[in-house]
Motif scaffolding. Structure first.
Motif, PDB file in Angstrom:
ATOM      1  N   ALA A  10      -5.354   6.782   4.982  1.00 36.66           N
ATOM      2  CA  ALA A  10      -4.412   7.807   5.455  1.00 36.66           C
ATOM      3  C   ALA A  10      -4.654   9.147   4.767  1.00 36.66           C
ATOM      4  O   ALA A  10      -4.783  10.179   5.439  1.00 36.66           O
ATOM      5  CB  ALA A  10      -2.975   7.339   5.197  1.00 36.66           C
ATOM      6  N   GLY A  29      -4.789   0.373  10.319  1.00 37.29           N
ATOM      7  CA  GLY A  29      -5.579   1.590  10.374  1.00 37.29           C
ATOM      8  C   GLY A  29      -5.472   2.231  11.757  1.00 37.29           C
ATOM      9  O   GLY A  29      -5.474   3.453  11.895  1.00 37.29           O
ATOM     10  N   GLY A  62      -0.446   3.470   0.060  1.00 35.64           N
ATOM     11  CA  GLY A  62      -0.765   2.126   0.558  1.00 35.64           C
ATOM     12  C   GLY A  62       0.279   1.085   0.190  1.00 35.64           C
ATOM     13  O   GLY A  62       1.444   1.396  -0.090  1.00 35.64           O
ATOM     14  N   GLY A  93      -6.680   7.002   0.299  1.00 37.32           N
ATOM     15  CA  GLY A  93      -7.213   5.883   1.085  1.00 37.32           C
ATOM     16  C   GLY A  93      -7.453   6.340   2.515  1.00 37.32           C
ATOM     17  O   GLY A  93      -7.724   7.522   2.771  1.00 37.32           O
TER      18      GLY A  93
HETATM   19  C1  LIG Z   1      -8.079  -7.517   4.789  1.00 36.96           C
HETATM   20  C2  LIG Z   1      -7.598  -6.402   5.647  1.00 36.96           C
HETATM   21  C3  LIG Z   1      -8.075  -6.286   6.926  1.00 36.96           C
HETATM   22  C4  LIG Z   1      -7.627  -5.247   7.744  1.00 36.96           C
HETATM   23  N1  LIG Z   1      -8.115  -5.157   9.018  1.00 36.96           N
HETATM   24  C5  LIG Z   1      -7.725  -4.149   9.808  1.00 36.96           C
HETATM   25  C6  LIG Z   1      -8.250  -4.007  11.117  1.00 36.96           C
HETATM   26  O1  LIG Z   1      -9.088  -4.786  11.532  1.00 36.96           O
HETATM   27  N2  LIG Z   1      -7.825  -2.976  11.875  1.00 36.96           N
HETATM   28  C7  LIG Z   1      -6.909  -2.064  11.415  1.00 36.96           C
HETATM   29  O2  LIG Z   1      -6.553  -1.134  12.137  1.00 36.96           O
HETATM   30  N3  LIG Z   1      -6.382  -2.176  10.177  1.00 36.96           N
HETATM   31  C8  LIG Z   1      -6.772  -3.174   9.362  1.00 36.96           C
HETATM   32  N4  LIG Z   1      -6.267  -3.282   8.091  1.00 36.96           N
HETATM   33  C9  LIG Z   1      -5.226  -2.346   7.663  1.00 36.96           C
HETATM   34  C10 LIG Z   1      -5.780  -1.014   7.138  1.00 36.96           C
HETATM   35  O3  LIG Z   1      -6.857  -1.219   6.254  1.00 36.96           O
HETATM   36  C11 LIG Z   1      -4.629  -0.299   6.434  1.00 36.96           C
HETATM   37  O4  LIG Z   1      -3.564  -0.168   7.353  1.00 36.96           O
HETATM   38  C12 LIG Z   1      -5.023   1.065   5.926  1.00 36.96           C
HETATM   39  O5  LIG Z   1      -6.073   0.992   4.984  1.00 36.96           O
HETATM   40  C13 LIG Z   1      -3.839   1.743   5.264  1.00 36.96           C
HETATM   41  O6  LIG Z   1      -4.228   2.996   4.800  1.00 36.96           O
HETATM   42  P1  LIG Z   1      -3.403   3.692   3.628  1.00 36.96           P
HETATM   43  O7  LIG Z   1      -4.087   4.969   3.352  1.00 36.96           O
HETATM   44  O8  LIG Z   1      -1.967   3.678   3.956  1.00 36.96           O
HETATM   45  O9  LIG Z   1      -3.613   2.690   2.402  1.00 36.96           O
HETATM   46  P2  LIG Z   1      -4.990   2.432   1.633  1.00 36.96           P
HETATM   47  O10 LIG Z   1      -6.153   2.609   2.549  1.00 36.96           O
HETATM   48  O11 LIG Z   1      -4.807   1.137   0.950  1.00 36.96           O
HETATM   49  O12 LIG Z   1      -5.062   3.615   0.567  1.00 36.96           O
HETATM   50  C14 LIG Z   1      -4.076   3.783  -0.410  1.00 36.96           C
HETATM   51  C15 LIG Z   1      -4.717   4.620  -1.506  1.00 36.96           C
HETATM   52  O13 LIG Z   1      -3.692   5.062  -2.416  1.00 36.96           O
HETATM   53  C16 LIG Z   1      -4.194   4.953  -3.718  1.00 36.96           C
HETATM   54  N5  LIG Z   1      -3.074   4.821  -4.658  1.00 36.96           N
HETATM   55  C17 LIG Z   1      -2.375   3.700  -4.948  1.00 36.96           C
HETATM   56  N6  LIG Z   1      -1.444   3.968  -5.864  1.00 36.96           N
HETATM   57  C18 LIG Z   1      -1.550   5.294  -6.154  1.00 36.96           C
HETATM   58  C19 LIG Z   1      -0.867   6.157  -7.043  1.00 36.96           C
HETATM   59  N7  LIG Z   1       0.104   5.714  -7.835  1.00 36.96           N
HETATM   60  N8  LIG Z   1      -1.230   7.469  -7.094  1.00 36.96           N
HETATM   61  C20 LIG Z   1      -2.231   7.937  -6.297  1.00 36.96           C
HETATM   62  N9  LIG Z   1      -2.928   7.146  -5.442  1.00 36.96           N
HETATM   63  C21 LIG Z   1      -2.581   5.847  -5.383  1.00 36.96           C
HETATM   64  C22 LIG Z   1      -5.088   3.711  -3.693  1.00 36.96           C
HETATM   65  O14 LIG Z   1      -6.023   3.738  -4.762  1.00 36.96           O
HETATM   66  C23 LIG Z   1      -5.726   3.831  -2.324  1.00 36.96           C
HETATM   67  O15 LIG Z   1      -6.954   4.519  -2.367  1.00 36.96           O
HETATM   68  C24 LIG Z   1      -6.692  -4.304   7.248  1.00 36.96           C
HETATM   69  C25 LIG Z   1      -6.213  -4.426   5.945  1.00 36.96           C
HETATM   70  C26 LIG Z   1      -6.668  -5.456   5.134  1.00 36.96           C
HETATM   71  C27 LIG Z   1      -6.152  -5.568   3.722  1.00 36.96           C
END
Ligand SMILES: Cc1cc2nc3c(=O)[nH]c(=O)nc-3n(C[C@H](O)[C@H](O)[C@H](O)COP(=O)(O)OP(=O)(O)OC[C@H]3O[C@@H](n4cnc5c(N)ncnc54)[C@H](O)[C@@H]3O)c2cc1C
Length: 393
Positions: free
Chosen positions: A9, A302, A100, A7
């Motif tokens: 990160a 994010g 995530g 995702g």
């Molecule tokens: C509606 C909404 C609005 C937002 N607005 C903002 C904003 O305006 N500004 C801001 O800074 N942030 C915002 N955010 C927050 C931001 O989108 C998240 O903090 C960010 O996407 C987190 O990144 P991540 O990589 O941790 O998780 P994600 O981007 O969710 O990525 C996680 C990834 O891990 C994968 N995954 C899950 N399980 C497994 C597994 N078992 N094995 C392998 N892969 C797996 C998923 O498929 C996904 O691709 C918002 C979030 C939401 C939901």
């Protein structure tokens, strides 16, 4: 170097590690499409089309990274192995865990059914966001209930954005006075920072929104179209009828992650235990975490993980070269509150909700502005696809 989760990160970290000439970077990611979640709020509020938030995962994966299209199901710290849903396993020298956060739709009775029915929607699921705009767009009278759950949640304040966008739409259509808008927030104030609260409260008064503070969604009756709201201070409950329910679910770490050795014993939400400053696991030094799955102290966003990516990549590079990890994360997070169809109130803060303005001493971005709307709606998605995901911003 193995990364669980491609995702925001995982991809931006892989891009940055490759830029730092780290070799053998592999990302485990099951999905074929990559989603830019901040745009979900605009899709729900009718200021973006759904296609704008999606790209093929193959198109965002950094060149040089190996994509393992599979799902992690367990981590064996003893053998340094990640088990996959397909039955195979991958070994690692260093592992970064960033899958995530999980939307717990079934944790509130009736909520999942309400979302599947004709009157429920949410910006927290890609499929439910266009439905929200469809419901808001056609509404001319009635009651709309918005709910924001208690944390931890991904970008908590994002629960409010579709509400302000919808209210501005109804005001422009001349129907706002015929629509009762109720917002239930679990906190005692609208956000928790004086300056931001002042700005948001002004908009809330302007739109005539009724806010229920310290209030949580306890149950939904999708058939009768009612919600039960509970005040966590007084213990009293209120049953409210709705024409549209826009709900944000309680959230926690992905289920499989909770049952690994990675969360701290008895931790809230089951997130990966990490040193919140260095981003390394305190019990398993070859494991690191960032983003929504990490048990850092900041508000998950994010914006927060953009800072974390730089810190983690530098620390990992140092460790791979036999040095100590000394780069520190300052707990920065941000939430751009879209408060109308052309303005934003931009909050920047640390883990204690103390202001952390980008330009120190200049908190003007925290005031309602068109400039920050253009930055958030127009510029940031471009920066995300072209720079952040490539580890360049
Ligand atoms: C509606 C909404 C609005 C937002 N607005 C903002 C904003 O305006 N500004 C801001 O800074 N942030 C915002 N955010 C927050 C931001 O989108 C998240 O903090 C960010 O996407 C987190 O990144 P991540 O990589 O941790 O998780 P994600 O981007 O969710 O990525 C996680 C990834 O891990 C994968 N995954 C899950 N399980 C497994 C597994 N078992 N094995 C392998 N892969 C797996 C998923 O498929 C996904 O691709 C918002 C979030 C939401 C939901």
């Amino acid at each position: 170097m193995l990364i669980i989760g491609g995702g925001n990160a995982g991809v931006s970290l892989a891009g940055r590690l490759l830029r730092y000439h780290v070799k053998d970077v592999a990302v485990i990611e099951p999905r074929s499409r990559h989603l830019y979640q901040p745009l979900f709020s605009h899709i729900a509020g009718g200021t973006a089309d759904a296609f704008e938030a999606v790209r093929l995962q193959s198109a965002v994966m950094p060149k040089g990274a190996v994509w393992i299209q599979d799902k992690a199901t367990d981590v064996s710290t003893g053998t340094r192995t990640v088990l996959l849903e397909s039955g195979s396993a991958v070994t690692y020298e260093h592992l970064v865990v960033c899958p995530g956060i999980q939307n717990d739709w079934t944790s509130i009775p009736g909520l999942k059914q309400a979302m599947e029915g004709p009157h429920g929607a949410s910006n927290y699921e890609y499929e439910l966001a266009p439905k929200a705009w469809k419901l808001f767009k056609d509404l001319t009278r009635g009651t709309v209930v918005f709910t924001q759950p208690p944390g931890p949640a991904s970008c908590d304040g994002a629960a409010q954005k579709p509400m302000y966008l919808a209210c501005d739409h109804w005001r422009r259509q001349g129907v706002l006075q015929d629509i009762k808008v109720v917002l239930a927030v679990s906190t005692p104030t609208i956000f928790g920072m004086d300056l931001i609260d002042e700005e948001l409260n002004r908009k809330i008064a302007e739109y005539g929104i009724e806010v229920r503070y310290s209030t949580e969604l306890a149950a939904v009756d999708p058939e009768g179209r009612t919600v039960e709201l509970t005040n966590t201070v007084t213990g009293t409950s209120e049953t409210l009828g709705y024409d549209v329910l826009h709900a944000v679910p309680p959230q926690s770490a992905p289920e499989w992650l909770k049952s690994t050795e990675l969360p701290a014993a008895g931790s809230r939400g089951g997130f990966v235990e990490v040193d919140p400053v260095i981003l390394r696991h305190p019990r398993f030094p070859s494991i690191w975490s960032l983003g929504d799955a990490a048990s850092t102290l900041n508000s998950k966003s994010g914006a927060a993980l953009r800072m974390q990516t730089k810190v983690l990549a530098k620390n990992l590079k140092a460790v791979l070269r036999g040095r100590k990890p000394t780069t520190t994360y300052n707990q920065y997070s941000a939430c751009p509150f879209v408060v109308s169809r052309n303005t934003v109130v931009f909050s920047e803060f640390n883990d204690a909700y103390a202001p952390m303005p980008t330009i120190p001493g200049w908190d003007n971005l925290a005031r309602e502005r068109r400039l920050t709307y253009i930055a958030e709606r127009i510029l940031l998605p471009r920066v995300y696809w072209n720079l952040i995901l490539r580890g360049r911003a």
